[in-house]
Structures are given as structure tokens and as C-alpha cells.
Design a protein around this motif. Structure first.
Motif, mmCIF file in Angstrom:
data_model
loop_
_atom_site.group_PDB
_atom_site.id
_atom_site.type_symbol
_atom_site.label_atom_id
_atom_site.label_comp_id
_atom_site.label_asym_id
_atom_site.label_seq_id
_atom_site.Cartn_x
_atom_site.Cartn_y
_atom_site.Cartn_z
ATOM 1 N N GLN A 58 0.818 -1.211 0.000
ATOM 2 C CA GLN A 58 0.000 0.000 0.000
ATOM 3 C C GLN A 58 0.854 1.264 0.000
ATOM 4 N N GLU A 59 1.901 1.232 0.812
ATOM 5 C CA GLU A 59 2.797 2.388 0.886
ATOM 6 C C GLU A 59 3.520 2.579 -0.463
ATOM 7 N N LYS A 63 3.127 5.930 -2.782
ATOM 8 C CA LYS A 63 4.309 6.741 -3.087
ATOM 9 C C LYS A 63 4.635 6.730 -4.573
ATOM 10 N N SER A 64 4.630 5.545 -5.172
ATOM 11 C CA SER A 64 5.081 5.488 -6.560
ATOM 12 C C SER A 64 4.156 6.276 -7.486
ATOM 13 N N GLU A 65 2.873 6.358 -7.104
ATOM 14 C CA GLU A 65 1.953 7.139 -7.937
ATOM 15 C C GLU A 65 2.264 8.633 -7.901
ATOM 16 N N ILE A 71 12.176 6.306 -11.061
ATOM 17 C CA ILE A 71 12.693 5.696 -9.833
ATOM 18 C C ILE A 71 12.735 4.184 -10.024
ATOM 19 N N GLU A 72 13.815 3.572 -9.565
ATOM 20 C CA GLU A 72 13.922 2.110 -9.586
ATOM 21 C C GLU A 72 13.435 1.609 -8.229
ATOM 22 N N TRP A 73 12.297 0.896 -8.234
ATOM 23 C CA TRP A 73 11.706 0.430 -6.976
ATOM 24 C C TRP A 73 12.097 -1.007 -6.667
ATOM 25 N N VAL A 88 4.038 -7.473 -8.801
ATOM 26 C CA VAL A 88 4.718 -7.800 -10.060
ATOM 27 C C VAL A 88 4.508 -6.671 -11.079
ATOM 28 N N GLY A 89 5.576 -6.280 -11.712
ATOM 29 C CA GLY A 89 5.483 -5.237 -12.727
ATOM 30 C C GLY A 89 5.556 -3.834 -12.151
ATOM 31 N N ARG A 90 5.302 -3.690 -10.847
ATOM 32 C CA ARG A 90 5.366 -2.369 -10.210
ATOM 33 C C ARG A 90 6.773 -2.064 -9.704
ATOM 34 N N VAL A 91 7.544 -3.115 -9.481
ATOM 35 C CA VAL A 91 8.912 -2.929 -8.980
ATOM 36 C C VAL A 91 9.912 -3.577 -9.930
ATOM 37 N N ASP A 92 11.113 -3.050 -9.918
ATOM 38 C CA ASP A 92 12.163 -3.612 -10.770
ATOM 39 C C ASP A 92 12.713 -4.910 -10.186
ATOM 40 N N TYR A 93 12.738 -4.991 -8.863
ATOM 41 C CA TYR A 93 13.264 -6.184 -8.205
ATOM 42 C C TYR A 93 12.386 -6.544 -7.005
ATOM 43 N N ILE A 94 12.116 -7.837 -6.842
ATOM 44 C CA ILE A 94 11.491 -8.329 -5.617
ATOM 45 C C ILE A 94 12.571 -9.118 -4.868
#
Ligand SMILES: *Cc1c(COP(=O)(O)O)cnc(C)c1O
Length: 237
Positions: A58-59, A63-65, A71-73, A88-94
Motif C-alpha cells: 500500500q505504501e 508513493k510510486s503514484e 525511480i527504480e523500486w 509484479v510489474g510495479r517494482v524492478d526487483y522483488i
């Protein structure tokens, strides 16, 4: 201390530790921004920093919006299966994959949405009951499973060793992680991509770098104390 001074000081520790490591690639600093304000992230962004880590979906979404797209998340928090679809797809790395079920779910979301995803496997390197992550003995089986995945690439390993006052106390765990990565690469389908070791936080990132960290996850030392009124309230994200 200002954020600018903190950033300079963390980067200089990174440089210094790197000179004492065998690694000659880039050490990538992840600013851990959980429970930190958007304004602080913007301030670091204005100083040129682009790599941020969040623990809660949620955070991360909120924030990313509101922040720039370049930004690389990094997702570094405990994963709940039902949230994977949105991560998935919202961050570059999990960084925090800790079950084969997570890998299966990430892969199926990727296939469904025609995405690819970089992940790291979290290892419970000190075998702590309170910590999640794969045991060292299980990692071989997980890599064999990951060899069959098309859209999900295991780019490395992550660890969160005990929180210690004396960073030296974790050196042996960082060494073990480094050896484990070397071993995993010998039978992973894409060894040229399995190159990351995500380890080291505010209290021990210098030692982690000396032992081969490529991603360090630094929160309080860089961004200051977290807003503790939020801590623990987002467990269900
Ligand atoms: C919060 C957190 C960090 C950062 O910790 P600091 O001690 O503030 O540097 C790093 N990694 C993970 C997984 C975290 O949850």
C-alpha cells in the motif's frame, strides 16, 4: 545531519568498503524508504538518487503514484501471496521471495500480463526462527524449480542477518551468502544474470560490501529515524 550529508557519508563508506572487497562492479545503494515521507524521497531524488526500497504494497502504491517514473523500486518486505499480483510489474526487483509458491505465483502473473520480473531469493542464513527465507539446504531445490520459469529471473540472493551492535558479528553470514551464490550459479539456467547479493543494512553494510554485497539496503542511516507511529500498523499490506 541533512539528507545531502547523509547521502555523501553513506556513499563514501560504500567506496571505502568496496576498495577492500574483491568486487569491481557497481555497489548499488537502495534507500529504504518505508515509513519515510514522500518529501524526503523527493529530496533524495533531487540529489540524484533513484533507487528506493519499500516493504509494504500500500505504501509503495501511494508513493510510486506521486513520484517520478524513473525511480527504480525494490520490494524488500514480507510477501503475502494475494498481494503478488499487484507487486509484479510495479517494482524492478522483488528481494524477498521465500517460497516456491511465491515463484509460481509471480511466474503466472507475468505470463498472464506479458511481463518479466527480476527476483532474489531470501535466505534465512542465520537459521533464525523469527525470520523468513529459505534454509541453505533448500536453495538447490528452489533453483532447480526456477530453472523451468520463463518470465521470472532469479538475479541473486538476499539475506537479513541478525540485528547486531557490532557489524563484525555478521561477517561469517555474509561470507556464507557469497559462497552460496557462487554455488547456485553453477546450476542456474542464466548464471550471467544471477549476480546480485542483497545484504547489509545501516548497522552492517560496510562489512557486507567487503564480503561481496552488490545491493545494500540502507534506511535510518540515510533517511533518518522512521516515523514510528506508522511502524507495525501496516502488517496486513
Ligand atoms: C527496514 C529494512 C532495511 C533498512 O534497515 P535500516 O536499519 O534502517 O538500515 C533493510 N532491509 C529490510 C528487509 C528492511 O525491512
Amino acid at each position: 545531519m541533512s539528507l545531502e550529508q547523509n547521502l555523501k557519508s553513506v556513499l563514501s563508506v560504500i567506496d571505502h568498503s568496496k576498495s577492500r572487497s574483491a568486487f569491481d562492479g557497481e555497489i548499488k545503494l537502495i534507500a529504504v524508504s518505508k515509513f519515510q515521507s514522500i518529501n524526503k524521497i523527493k529530496e533524495l531524488y533531487a540529489l540524484g538518487h533513484r533507487r528506493f526500497g519499500e516493504n509494504y504494497l500500500q505504501e509503495l502504491e501511494e508513493k510510486s503514484e506521486k513520484l517520478p517514473d524513473d525511480i527504480e523500486w525494490h520490494f524488500i518486505g514480507a510477501i503475502q501471496s494475494k498481494k503478488i499480483k499487484k507487486i509484479v510489474g510495479r517494482v524492478d526487483y522483488i528481494h524477498s521471495v521465500e517460497s516456491i509458491k511465491h515463484l509460481e505465483k509471480i511466474e503466472s502473473v507475468c505470463i498472464e500480463q506479458n511481463l518479466t520480473q527480476n527476483v532474489l531469493l531470501q535466505v534465512n542464513i542465520a537459521q533464525e526462527e523469527s525470520k523468513s527465507g529459505f534454509s541453505v539446504g533448500k536453495i538447490g531445490e528452489v533453483i532447480r524449480f526456477a530453472n523451468e520459469l520463463k518470465a521470472t529471473t532469479v538475479v541473486g540472493l538476499m539475506a537479513m542477518p541478525p540485528l547486531v551492535g557490532n557489524a563484525e558479528a555478521n561477517r561469517e553470514y555474509f561470507k556464507l551468502m557469497s559462497a552460496l551464490l557462487t554455488q547456485c550459479r553453477t546450476f542456474y539456467r542464466s548464471p550471467e544474470r544471477m549476480i546480485e547479493l542483497s545484504m547489509g543494512t545501516s548497522s552492517d553494510f560496510s562489512v557486507a560490501i567487503e564480503e561481496g554485497a552488490t545491493f545494500v539496503r540502507v534506511g535510518s542511516e540515510l533517511m533518518g529515524p522512521r516515523d514510528s507511529s506508522n511502524e507495525g500498523q501496516q502488517e496486513d499490506n
